[in-house]
Design a protein around this motif. Structure first.
Motif, PDB file in Angstrom:
ATOM      1  N   ALA A   1       4.062   1.617  -1.062  1.00 29.10           N
ATOM      2  CA  ALA A   1       4.808   1.747  -2.112  1.00 29.10           C
ATOM      3  C   ALA A   1       3.888   2.433  -3.276  1.00 29.10           C
ATOM      4  O   ALA A   1       4.412   2.949  -4.318  1.00 29.10           O
ATOM      5  CB  ALA A   1       5.483   0.367  -2.500  1.00 29.10           C
ATOM      6  N   LEU A   2       2.417   1.863  -3.348  1.00 28.91           N
ATOM      7  CA  LEU A   2       1.652   2.318  -4.596  1.00 28.91           C
ATOM      8  C   LEU A   2       0.964   3.696  -4.266  1.00 28.91           C
ATOM      9  O   LEU A   2       0.806   4.217  -5.228  1.00 28.91           O
ATOM     10  CB  LEU A   2       0.693   1.116  -4.548  1.00 28.91           C
ATOM     11  N   VAL A   3       0.684   3.861  -2.955  1.00 38.76           N
ATOM     12  CA  VAL A   3      -0.372   5.050  -2.871  1.00 38.76           C
ATOM     13  C   VAL A   3       0.453   6.194  -2.406  1.00 38.76           C
ATOM     14  O   VAL A   3       0.113   7.433  -2.567  1.00 38.76           O
ATOM     15  CB  VAL A   3      -1.350   4.600  -1.937  1.00 38.76           C
TER      16      VAL A   3
ATOM     17  N   ILE B   1       7.963   5.633  -0.275  1.00 43.09           N
ATOM     18  CA  ILE B   1       7.878   4.663  -1.233  1.00 43.09           C
ATOM     19  C   ILE B   1       9.008   3.713  -1.176  1.00 43.09           C
ATOM     20  O   ILE B   1       8.600   2.523  -0.952  1.00 43.09           O
ATOM     21  CB  ILE B   1       7.870   5.060  -2.651  1.00 43.09           C
ATOM     22  N   VAL B   2      10.281   4.147  -0.745  1.00 41.47           N
ATOM     23  CA  VAL B   2      11.387   3.300  -0.578  1.00 41.47           C
ATOM     24  C   VAL B   2      11.219   2.502   0.828  1.00 41.47           C
ATOM     25  O   VAL B   2      11.308   1.218   0.885  1.00 41.47           O
ATOM     26  CB  VAL B   2      12.385   4.107  -0.333  1.00 41.47           C
TER      27      VAL B   2
ATOM     28  N   VAL C   1      16.757   8.844  -4.953  1.00 38.92           N
ATOM     29  CA  VAL C   1      16.010   9.817  -4.228  1.00 38.92           C
ATOM     30  C   VAL C   1      16.898  10.921  -4.405  1.00 38.92           C
ATOM     31  O   VAL C   1      16.348  12.080  -4.409  1.00 38.92           O
ATOM     32  CB  VAL C   1      15.203   9.266  -3.119  1.00 38.92           C
TER      33      VAL C   1
ATOM     34  N   LEU D   1       8.753  10.436  -1.993  1.00 42.55           N
ATOM     35  CA  LEU D   1       9.592   9.345  -2.613  1.00 42.55           C
ATOM     36  C   LEU D   1      10.127   8.406  -1.459  1.00 42.55           C
ATOM     37  O   LEU D   1      10.089   7.022  -1.574  1.00 42.55           O
ATOM     38  CB  LEU D   1      10.967  10.061  -3.227  1.00 42.55           C
TER      39      LEU D   1
ATOM     40  N   TYR E   1       0.880  -1.121  -0.089  1.00 42.80           N
ATOM     41  CA  TYR E   1      -0.210   0.096   0.093  1.00 42.80           C
ATOM     42  C   TYR E   1       0.888   1.314  -0.098  1.00 42.80           C
ATOM     43  O   TYR E   1       0.666   2.355  -0.752  1.00 42.80           O
ATOM     44  CB  TYR E   1      -0.972  -0.064   1.108  1.00 42.80           C
TER      45      TYR E   1
ATOM     46  N   LYS F   1       2.801   9.345  -1.720  1.00 41.29           N
ATOM     47  CA  LYS F   1       3.421  10.316  -2.681  1.00 41.29           C
ATOM     48  C   LYS F   1       5.010  10.919  -2.283  1.00 41.29           C
ATOM     49  O   LYS F   1       5.526  11.198  -3.386  1.00 41.29           O
ATOM     50  CB  LYS F   1       2.749  11.732  -2.861  1.00 41.29           C
TER      51      LYS F   1
ATOM     52  N   ILE G   1       7.485  15.513 -10.069  1.00 41.16           N
ATOM     53  CA  ILE G   1       8.539  15.037 -10.804  1.00 41.16           C
ATOM     54  C   ILE G   1       7.963  14.312 -12.132  1.00 41.16           C
ATOM     55  O   ILE G   1       7.773  13.323 -11.897  1.00 41.16           O
ATOM     56  CB  ILE G   1       9.616  14.117 -10.036  1.00 41.16           C
ATOM     57  N   LYS G   2       7.652  15.196 -13.141  1.00 39.72           N
ATOM     58  CA  LYS G   2       6.918  14.565 -14.226  1.00 39.72           C
ATOM     59  C   LYS G   2       7.394  15.106 -15.590  1.00 39.72           C
ATOM     60  O   LYS G   2       6.833  15.388 -16.298  1.00 39.72           O
ATOM     61  CB  LYS G   2       5.488  14.726 -14.161  1.00 39.72           C
TER      62      LYS G   2
END
Lengths: 120, 243, 496
Positions: A24-26, A33-34, A100, A30, A22, A28, A115-116
């Motif tokens: 890692a996927l949701v 997520i790690v 990161v 960085l 959860y 925001k 970051i897009k």
């Protein structure tokens, strides 16, 4: 009693995995997520080791106290596999953190939505 | 909305997994497979008491070679991503200057550091007799170095030494493998070609203990290198945009 | 006099990668030469082993002297040998191309070659191994080296592409590990041949779960939808030879993993149908997206994805002619895509955004490179007399044989789409006038040699495809025959 033990052991390992997934996927951020990836790894490794246990088993080491006696030994194969898997997970986390750091230096934010640069 | 979809999928996955794993109760005898062979052969043929070590180094030694490679890769990829210059260490990093640790931490670190190193060395030298081994010992050694790196601002790790240790230890591992190719009875890679000794003594297991010592050095050096790189990131170092 | 042993494919790049930092301290220019020697030697033993392999034979190498299934073993058969041949030759050509790579600084070429050598070792390890946990370890080696290589340049958005790649990669390898765990719990073994025999004892529901976990695990490297979000970003941000290596080595080892588990280990109904659907989805979505691209590297990346989808469709037919077509496609995809990436690397060397519209008129400014690109484009859409023609024909024949006429129609339509977007570029190269200020960087002699070798291969196979059809047929037979694989590895166990 046996069922309760089974469900709680396997269930907690799977719960760890789901929490990590959860995050890692949701999430925001960085770093979160790690950390989620790390928790996911921890859950899988726990599941591995739990599978190898046998009732009343001892560690698979033939020390002086155990030679000659007829003892039940826990399964050594998942332990060896987990050893490798932990190190691999560590390697992936290290590379992820380096990325990161570089992303932060370039964009000055740790929010993945900002970051897009690479569009579709 | 996205959160809801993810949670639903995760719940389905969790349910499926739990039903698969709970079909065999915790601790029950599973399907008989390769583990009986390992448990029998390890004290008899290889004369190594720690069966997990025997599996990691001898039976599935190829996996360990791959794992050592993964660590080396992680350290190299880290260095390549962060552009660490392996030239002389020039000055302090602004990040590390910010915190001055108290004298309690500094003295404690100075006292603990040699003991941690000793413990780590003990763990990987006795890897075939007691729980532990190269990876665990190497990680302990790296923790000792981390303690010193955090407490002392001016502690400088010479990356040249680390490079030499890594390279020599890694090469030793592969060379022992190739030695197995040439000297062992069946001419296989990584086969044991040294005398086995007796069970439960320090000199037992043939190449197993030597490989694990090399792995211990390599892992310790590499994790220390990774920690040092992450801790001494220079702020000014990003060159202007290059194509 | 050289003892050709398949173990050298993995041991040599490993020891070379470990020693490269020390060699760098001794004598700097040796850093660029030493990997070349290693790759040349590996290509040599690859040819030596493969050409001397008897029909129906497979070499089994036991590691550490323990018999299978208790030890790890490598299986060098026709199928793995063919893919190893492709990988080692490509590795050598990538080295030739990047020998004088000027963009990397003085220091980083050492790291570049370490990562490259380890990526090659990992890909070959995936193809050769006969043990499923070993497969996982080698997939991780390949993956981590590709994360490092994607983020190699400072200036571009390499870190973002690498992070996306890493996220999807770490998740899928965790799923792969979970699948391996379930298999071990239910059968007690990790050897692929023994798994093939014992898998009947697992109930179909669990088998389906493991299959899905494995699909997710391998699908990322095989660029299967929906796990291929990383592909356009990674291919466009990595250095040009690295993108070629991704297309040639990484994708091949991913597809090998998928195919090995489907053909050899599992025995479920509906596996092939699942692969067919995923392949169709991948191909259609990728080729459609390639039409809209303005950046040449992203376009090539989407085209690569489409080709992988086509390979998946060919593998899903479950007939010998289907496998034959898929193998031929793999060979051609590796060779031609490498050529396209090499030439695109120089065509867009100086432009920052790598837009297609910047390439107007390059046919006259860089004639050699543009010619190479044109050659690659013609070959990949399947024009005779280039090698791509034969592989396209064999795919269409195999699909028609099986009676999947709808799939056949889809393949034809996507081929037409491919022709459209490739010829757009060729049109711009040759038929438009160049912009006013355009600075070019002509390819150096080593890059030209690399591209020339690839061109020779494409044209030769195009005119005389029989040079390799025999080998491909052997390889297809080897893959299709599950019982033979089990008999080679475990002579005492039979598939009942």
């Amino acid at each position: 009693m046996q069922e309760y033990l089974t469900y709680s052991v396997y269930g907690s390992a799977i719960l760890l995995m789901l929490i990590g997934l959860y995050a890692a996927l949701v999430k925001k951020n960085l770093i979160k997520i790690v950390i989620g990836l790390s928790i996911l790894d921890a859950g899988v490794h726990l599941l591995f080791v739990a599978v190898g246990y046998l009732n009343n088993a001892t560690a698979p080491i033939f020390s002086e106290a155990v030679i000659g006696k007829n003892v039940v030994m826990a399964d050594p194969v998942p332990q060896a596999l987990v050893l490798t898997a932990i190190v691999i997970g560590f390697g992936v986390t290290a590379v992820a953190l380096a990325l990161v750091v570089r992303l932060y230096r370039k964009h000055n934010t740790t929010n993945i939505d900002e970051i897009k640069n690479l569009k579709w | 909305m996205k959160k809801l979809i993810v949670i639903t999928l995760l719940l389905i996955l969790g349910f499926y997994l739990i039903s698969t794993f709970s079909s065999t109760p915790f601790g029950a005898e599973k399907v008989s497979g390769v583990k009986d062979f390992y448990l029998k052969q390890s004290p008899e043929t290889l004369k190594v008491s720690n069966v997990v070590t025997a599996i990691v180094v001898s039976f599935r030694g190829f996996d360990t070679l791959g794992e050592v490679t993964v660590l080396f890769l992680a350290s190299t990829a880290l260095g390549s991503i962060l552009y660490r210059r392996r030239t002389k260490h020039s000055g302090l990093n602004p990040q590390r200057e910010a915190v001055i640790s108290s004298s309690l931490v500094r003295t404690g670190a100075k006292v603990l550091f040699p003991m941690i190193i000793l413990l780590g060395a003990y763990v990987f030298v006795h890897g075939h007799l007691t729980p532990g081994g190269g990876f665990q010992g190497g990680a302990i050694i790296a923790t000792g170095f981390l303690l010193i790196l955090i407490s002392y601002r001016k502690f400088f790790i010479n990356h040249n030494v680390l490079t030499w240790v890594e390279a020599i230890a890694g090469t030793t591992f592969v060379l022992i493998g190739i030695g197995g190719l040439i000297y062992a009875t069946q001419n296989n890679f990584l086969e044991n070609f040294l005398p086995e000794g007796t069970l439960n003594k320090l000199m037992s297991g043939g190449v197993v203990s030597i490989i694990y010592i090399a792995v211990g050095f390599k892992v310790g050096a590499e994790i220390t290198g990774i920690l040092d790189t992450l801790l001494t990131i220079k702020e000014a170092g990003l060159d202007p945009d290059e194509n | 006099m050289v003892i050709s042993n398949p173990i050298y494919f993995i041991a040599l790049p490993l020891i070379a990668a470990f020693l490269l930092p020390l060699i760098g301290k001794v004598y700097k220019p040796l850093i660029r030469i030493f990997p070349g020697l290693v790759f040349a030697f590996m290509a040599y033993i690859s040819f030596d082993l493969f050409l001397n392999l008897q029909a129906g034979e497979a070499k089994i190498i036991q590691i550490a002297g323990w018999e299978q299934p208790w030890g790890i073993n490598l299986v060098y058969g026709h199928f793995s040998g063919f893919i190893t041949l492709i990988i080692t030759t490509l590795a050598f050509l990538v080295w030739v191309y990047s020998y004088k790579f000027k963009k990397v600084g003085f220091d980083n070429s050492q790291k570049f070659f370490i990562l490259l050598m380890l990526m090659v070792a990992g890909s070959i390890g995936v193809v050769l191994t006969g043990d499923i946990f070993n497969l996982f370890v080698f997939i991780e080696i390949t993956a981590i080296s590709s994360y490092g290589l994607t983020a190699f340049y400072k200036g571009r958005d390499g870190a973002e592409a690498a992070f996306k790649f890493l996220l999807i990669g770490a998740l899928s390898s965790t799923f792969l590990l979970l699948g391996i765990l379930i298999l071990y719990t239910q059968t007690g073994t990790l050897n692929m041949a023994e798994l093939a025999v014992k898998i009947k004892t697992i109930e179909p529901a669990t088998q389906a779960l493991v299959l899905i976990l494995f699909f997710v695990g391998f699908g990322i490297e095989a660029e299967m939808f929906p796990l291929n979000g990383w592909v356009p970003d990674a291919y466009s941000q990595a250095p040009a030879p690295v993108a070629a290596a991704f297309a040639g080595m990484l994708a091949k080892s991913g597809i090998y993993g998928l195919v090995r588990i489907i053909y050899t280990i599992f025995d479920l109904n509906g596996i092939f149908g699942l692969l067919l659907i995923m392949g169709l989805l991948t191909m259609v979505i990728a080729e459609t997206a390639a039409l809209k691209q303005k950046n040449i590297r992203r376009m090539l990346a989407y085209s690569s994805m489409g080709q992988m989808g086509l390979i998946m469709i060919a593998f899903s037919l479950n007939t010998k002619s289907g496998i034959y077509a898929a193998l031929f496609l793999m060979f051609n995809h590796a060779v031609i895509k490498t050529m396209l990436f090499f030439s695109a690397g120089f065509l867009t060397y100086t432009t920052k955004n790598k837009k297609i519209s910047d390439l107007d008129g390059f046919g006259k400014i860089m004639p050699f490179t543009a010619l190479m690109f044109g050659l690659g484009a013609f070959a990949i859409v399947g024009f005779p007399p280039f090698s791509g023609f034969w592989s396209k024909i064999s795919v269409l024949v195999a699909t028609a044989d099986k009676g999947f006429y709808l799939v056949l129609a889809t393949i034809l339509i996507t081929s037409i789409v491919e022709i459209v977007y490739y010829f757009k570029i060729i049109g711009r190269l040759y038929f438009k006038k160049a912009h006013k200020e355009v600075e070019v960087h002509k390819p150096s002699w080593n890059a030209q040699i690399a591209m020339l070798i690839l061109a020779v291969i494409i044209i030769t196979i195009g005119i005389y495809p029989d040079l390799i059809t025999g080998y491909i047929t052997n390889a297809a037979d080897a893959l299709f025959d599950k019982a033979a694989y089990i008999k080679h590895v475990l002579p005492n166990l039979t598939l009942n």
